[in-house]
Design an enzyme around this catalytic site. Structure first.
Site, PDB file in Angstrom:
ATOM      1  N   ARG A  81      -3.531  -5.858  -3.445  1.00  0.00           N
ATOM      2  CA  ARG A  81      -2.310  -5.677  -2.645  1.00  0.00           C
ATOM      3  C   ARG A  81      -2.700  -4.966  -1.349  1.00  0.00           C
ATOM      4  O   ARG A  81      -3.216  -3.845  -1.386  1.00  0.00           O
ATOM      5  CB  ARG A  81      -1.288  -4.846  -3.434  1.00  0.00           C
ATOM      6  CG  ARG A  81      -0.076  -4.510  -2.615  1.00  0.00           C
ATOM      7  CD  ARG A  81       1.009  -3.765  -3.375  1.00  0.00           C
ATOM      8  NE  ARG A  81       2.024  -3.374  -2.430  1.00  0.00           N
ATOM      9  CZ  ARG A  81       2.449  -2.130  -2.238  1.00  0.00           C
ATOM     10  NH1 ARG A  81       1.993  -1.134  -2.970  1.00  0.00           N
ATOM     11  NH2 ARG A  81       3.351  -1.871  -1.328  1.00  0.00           N
ATOM     12  N   HIS A 125       4.300  -1.416   5.618  1.00  0.00           N
ATOM     13  CA  HIS A 125       3.888  -0.217   4.873  1.00  0.00           C
ATOM     14  C   HIS A 125       3.807   0.938   5.870  1.00  0.00           C
ATOM     15  O   HIS A 125       2.736   1.501   6.120  1.00  0.00           O
ATOM     16  CB  HIS A 125       2.559  -0.480   4.162  1.00  0.00           C
ATOM     17  CG  HIS A 125       2.267   0.473   3.030  1.00  0.00           C
ATOM     18  ND1 HIS A 125       1.953   0.062   1.753  1.00  0.00           N
ATOM     19  CD2 HIS A 125       2.254   1.811   2.985  1.00  0.00           C
ATOM     20  CE1 HIS A 125       1.743   1.110   0.964  1.00  0.00           C
ATOM     21  NE2 HIS A 125       1.917   2.196   1.700  1.00  0.00           N
ATOM     22  N   GLU A 170       8.403   1.180  -0.257  1.00  0.00           N
ATOM     23  CA  GLU A 170       9.016   2.503  -0.444  1.00  0.00           C
ATOM     24  C   GLU A 170       9.990   2.880   0.678  1.00  0.00           C
ATOM     25  O   GLU A 170       9.687   3.715   1.548  1.00  0.00           O
ATOM     26  CB  GLU A 170       7.932   3.572  -0.578  1.00  0.00           C
ATOM     27  CG  GLU A 170       7.034   3.365  -1.774  1.00  0.00           C
ATOM     28  CD  GLU A 170       6.230   4.609  -2.151  1.00  0.00           C
ATOM     29  OE1 GLU A 170       6.235   5.573  -1.382  1.00  0.00           O
ATOM     30  OE2 GLU A 170       5.621   4.595  -3.235  1.00  0.00           O
ATOM     31  N   ASN A 298       6.526   1.273  -7.486  1.00  0.00           N
ATOM     32  CA  ASN A 298       5.457   2.259  -7.312  1.00  0.00           C
ATOM     33  C   ASN A 298       5.799   3.439  -8.212  1.00  0.00           C
ATOM     34  O   ASN A 298       6.817   4.109  -7.989  1.00  0.00           O
ATOM     35  CB  ASN A 298       5.375   2.716  -5.858  1.00  0.00           C
ATOM     36  CG  ASN A 298       4.769   1.643  -4.973  1.00  0.00           C
ATOM     37  OD1 ASN A 298       4.396   0.566  -5.452  1.00  0.00           O
ATOM     38  ND2 ASN A 298       4.674   1.926  -3.688  1.00  0.00           N
ATOM     39  N   TYR A 300       4.760   7.008  -9.899  1.00  0.00           N
ATOM     40  CA  TYR A 300       3.878   8.173  -9.861  1.00  0.00           C
ATOM     41  C   TYR A 300       4.366   9.300 -10.754  1.00  0.00           C
ATOM     42  O   TYR A 300       3.579   9.980 -11.379  1.00  0.00           O
ATOM     43  CB  TYR A 300       3.741   8.684  -8.428  1.00  0.00           C
ATOM     44  CG  TYR A 300       2.891   7.769  -7.566  1.00  0.00           C
ATOM     45  CD1 TYR A 300       1.511   7.916  -7.552  1.00  0.00           C
ATOM     46  CD2 TYR A 300       3.461   6.753  -6.804  1.00  0.00           C
ATOM     47  CE1 TYR A 300       0.707   7.082  -6.786  1.00  0.00           C
ATOM     48  CE2 TYR A 300       2.666   5.919  -6.037  1.00  0.00           C
ATOM     49  CZ  TYR A 300       1.286   6.084  -6.034  1.00  0.00           C
ATOM     50  OH  TYR A 300       0.505   5.245  -5.286  1.00  0.00           O
ATOM     51  N   GLU A 358       2.037   0.052  -7.485  1.00  0.00           N
ATOM     52  CA  GLU A 358       1.177   1.229  -7.286  1.00  0.00           C
ATOM     53  C   GLU A 358       1.315   2.152  -8.479  1.00  0.00           C
ATOM     54  O   GLU A 358       2.409   2.312  -9.036  1.00  0.00           O
ATOM     55  CB  GLU A 358       1.587   2.043  -6.041  1.00  0.00           C
ATOM     56  CG  GLU A 358       1.199   1.444  -4.732  1.00  0.00           C
ATOM     57  CD  GLU A 358       1.566   2.337  -3.547  1.00  0.00           C
ATOM     58  OE1 GLU A 358       1.558   3.583  -3.686  1.00  0.00           O
ATOM     59  OE2 GLU A 358       1.865   1.765  -2.487  1.00  0.00           O
TER      60      GLU A 358
HETATM   61  C1  NOJ Z   1       2.881   5.598  -2.120  1.00  0.00           C
HETATM   62  C2  NOJ Z   1       2.531   4.980  -0.808  1.00  0.00           C
HETATM   63  O1  NOJ Z   1       2.943   3.653  -0.800  1.00  0.00           O
HETATM   64  C3  NOJ Z   1       1.065   5.091  -0.465  1.00  0.00           C
HETATM   65  O2  NOJ Z   1       0.901   4.734   0.866  1.00  0.00           O
HETATM   66  C4  NOJ Z   1       0.574   6.489  -0.764  1.00  0.00           C
HETATM   67  O3  NOJ Z   1      -0.729   6.716  -0.342  1.00  0.00           O
HETATM   68  C5  NOJ Z   1       0.701   6.722  -2.269  1.00  0.00           C
HETATM   69  N1  NOJ Z   1       2.101   6.653  -2.608  1.00  0.00           N
HETATM   70  C6  NOJ Z   1       0.175   8.071  -2.746  1.00  0.00           C
HETATM   71  O4  NOJ Z   1       0.978   9.077  -2.226  1.00  0.00           O
END
Ligand code: NOJ
Length: 452
Positions: A81, A125, A170, A298, A300, A358
């Site tokens: 990606r 992005h 995002e 994404n 996290y 992600e």
């Molecule tokens: C989401 C973002 O899309 C990416 O650009 C960033 O580096 C990562 N999170 C980690 O924070």
């Protein structure tokens, strides 16, 4: 329900990949006619980016993509990606097209093809052309219209080589954090009405990208948004806590996923935002709510939620200071996030194809010692998250792929180069790449399609 058991391999069609973004790895920030982006400007404002790090060189992927794809291929990774830098294609955002920019991505995509790597291309992005910011940026429809033209151009130029398109990355980060909290470029601190309007414009841009892919993408093309939805994890997996986590999820995501799927802003959202609600023009939601082929997530971190007391639908818990987290202070380590995000999007919005676009973790002290980086912390992060992803698939949730963030250490926006997310180490003095232990581990997972 699938028949997957704890140790069975991922389904044959499941996609394993890695992810990165143009501004974070390419460098060559002013080469071959590329225009200035808002990050090129923001990183030069004293105090905005750790160490005053700029995007000028980054990982020099611009000049090294062939070697990078050879390394990716050697790890057995067949899906990547990437994003296209808008200011390389239109240096002024909507003026004349920059042929050098088009040619660069042609060469890059050809190299991917030679290495047997399938592209998943994000149109935006975060690297907005500064010239558009000077005309209002995401607060203005000028940017939406310019994006529509950029999306048309990119899909027409590369549609033969790219079949998987991601509209935006995002929305929260380039609207709320960029125009409200000011931590990301362009670093503005506007009131709620303006921020809500930037978000509405982002939704419109998403709609234009879907339209562009439908019009010009050609046969077999697929398109979806990548969202960093706010994720709730029920404290216990009981019906009450799950219902509470669902109610929280709907509330927190009503302005993006809720609006797209509902065909408009909900009465609850409009009541809550009141005079700060976004201005909507006739036809906006015809664009915004077009069906897509998949949803990118994404993932996290997450918020723990349990059932509320005294008639409250839910209670969100503040995490204690000792709760484990990565070096990124916002990144609490909650592997169940991946399971619940996918499950919520499937159950609440009916998504039938979900890709984790992600997932990864940022750490500061990662050094090459004796030719290797022993990042067992990242290996464990990966393993724990893949386990929860596997559970989702076993529970019948349609997760079709996983992209690890990130292939190589890169420019972590306002945290600069000190915060590393790669499975490949980048030495920023020599630009040498060294696969970390996590890269070897991921290669084994991809090869065996099993969590080892
Ligand atoms: C989401 C973002 O899309 C990416 O650009 C960033 O580096 C990562 N999170 C980690 O924070």
């Amino acid at each position: 329900m699938s028949t997957l058991t704890y140790s069975s391999p991922f389904p044959p069609s499941f996609v394993f990949g890695v992810a990165a973004a143009a501004a974070q790895i390419e460098g060559a920030a002013f080469t071959d006619g590329k225009g200035e982006s808002i990050w090129d400007r923001f990183c030069r404002v004293p105090g905005k980016v750790a160490g005053g790090d700029t995007l000028d060189v980054a990982c020099d992927h611009y000049n090294r993509f062939d070697d990078d794809f050879a390394l990716m291929a050697s790890l057995g990774v067949k899906h990547y990606r990437l994003s296209i830098a808008w200011p390389r294609i239109y240096p002024q955002g909507d003026g004349p097209v920059n042929k050098n920019g088009i040619n660069f991505y042609r060469r890059l995509l050809a190299s991917m093809a030679r290495h047997g790597i399938t592209p998943w291309v994000t149109l935006f992005h975060w690297d907005l052309p500064q010239a558009l910011e000077d005309r209002g940026g995401w607060t203005s429809r000028v940017t939406v219209n310019a994006f529509a033209r950029y999306a048309d151009t990119v899909v027409k130029e590369f549609g033969a080589l790219v079949k998987n398109w991601i509209t935006l990355n995002e929305i929260r980060c380039f609207t709320l954090l960029a125009y409200g909290l000011g931590s990301k470029a362009p670093g503005r601190r506007e009131g709620k009405a303006v921020v809500n309007q930037t978000c509405h414009h982002a939704l419109l841009a998403h709609g234009h990208a879907v339209r562009a892919v439908r019009e010009f993408g050609g046969p077999g093309t697929r398109v979806g948004l990548t969202d960093n939805c706010d994720v709730s994890v029920p404290v216990t997996e009981t019906p009450d806590d799950i219902a509470a986590a669902q109610a929280w999820f709907l509330d927190k995501n009503e302005h993006i996923l809720g609006a797209i799927h509902g065909g408009g802003y909900s009465p609850a959202y409009l009541a809550r935002t009141g005079v700060d609600a976004p201005q909507v023009q006739p036809g906006d939601f015809d664009l915004i709510s077009q069906p897509t082929d998949f949803l990118g997530l994404n993932i996290y971190t997450a918020t723990y939620v349990r059932s509320g007391e005294g008639g409250e639908p839910y209670e969100a818990l503040a995490l204690p200071a000792s709760y484990p987290r990565a070096d990124s202070p916002w990144l609490n380590l909650v592997p169940q996030a991946i399971y619940w995000a996918a499950r919520m999007c499937h159950e609440l919005y009916g998504h039938r194809s979900i890709y984790v676009t992600e997932n990864g973790c940022g750490y500061d002290e990662e050094r090459v010692v004796g030719g290797e980086v022993v990042d067992l912390h990242r290996r464990d992060f990966l393993r724990n998250h893949l386990r929860e992803l596997h559970r989702a698939i076993a529970d019948g949730i349609p997760v079709d792929g996983y992209f690890l963030w990130s292939f190589v250490d890169n420019y972590e926006w306002e945290d600069g180069y000190g915060r590393r997310f790669g499975i490949v180490h980048c030495d920023y003095e020599t630009l040498e790449r060294t696969p970390k232990l996590s890269a070897r581990y991921y290669a084994d997972v991809v090869r065996t399609r099993t969590i080892l």
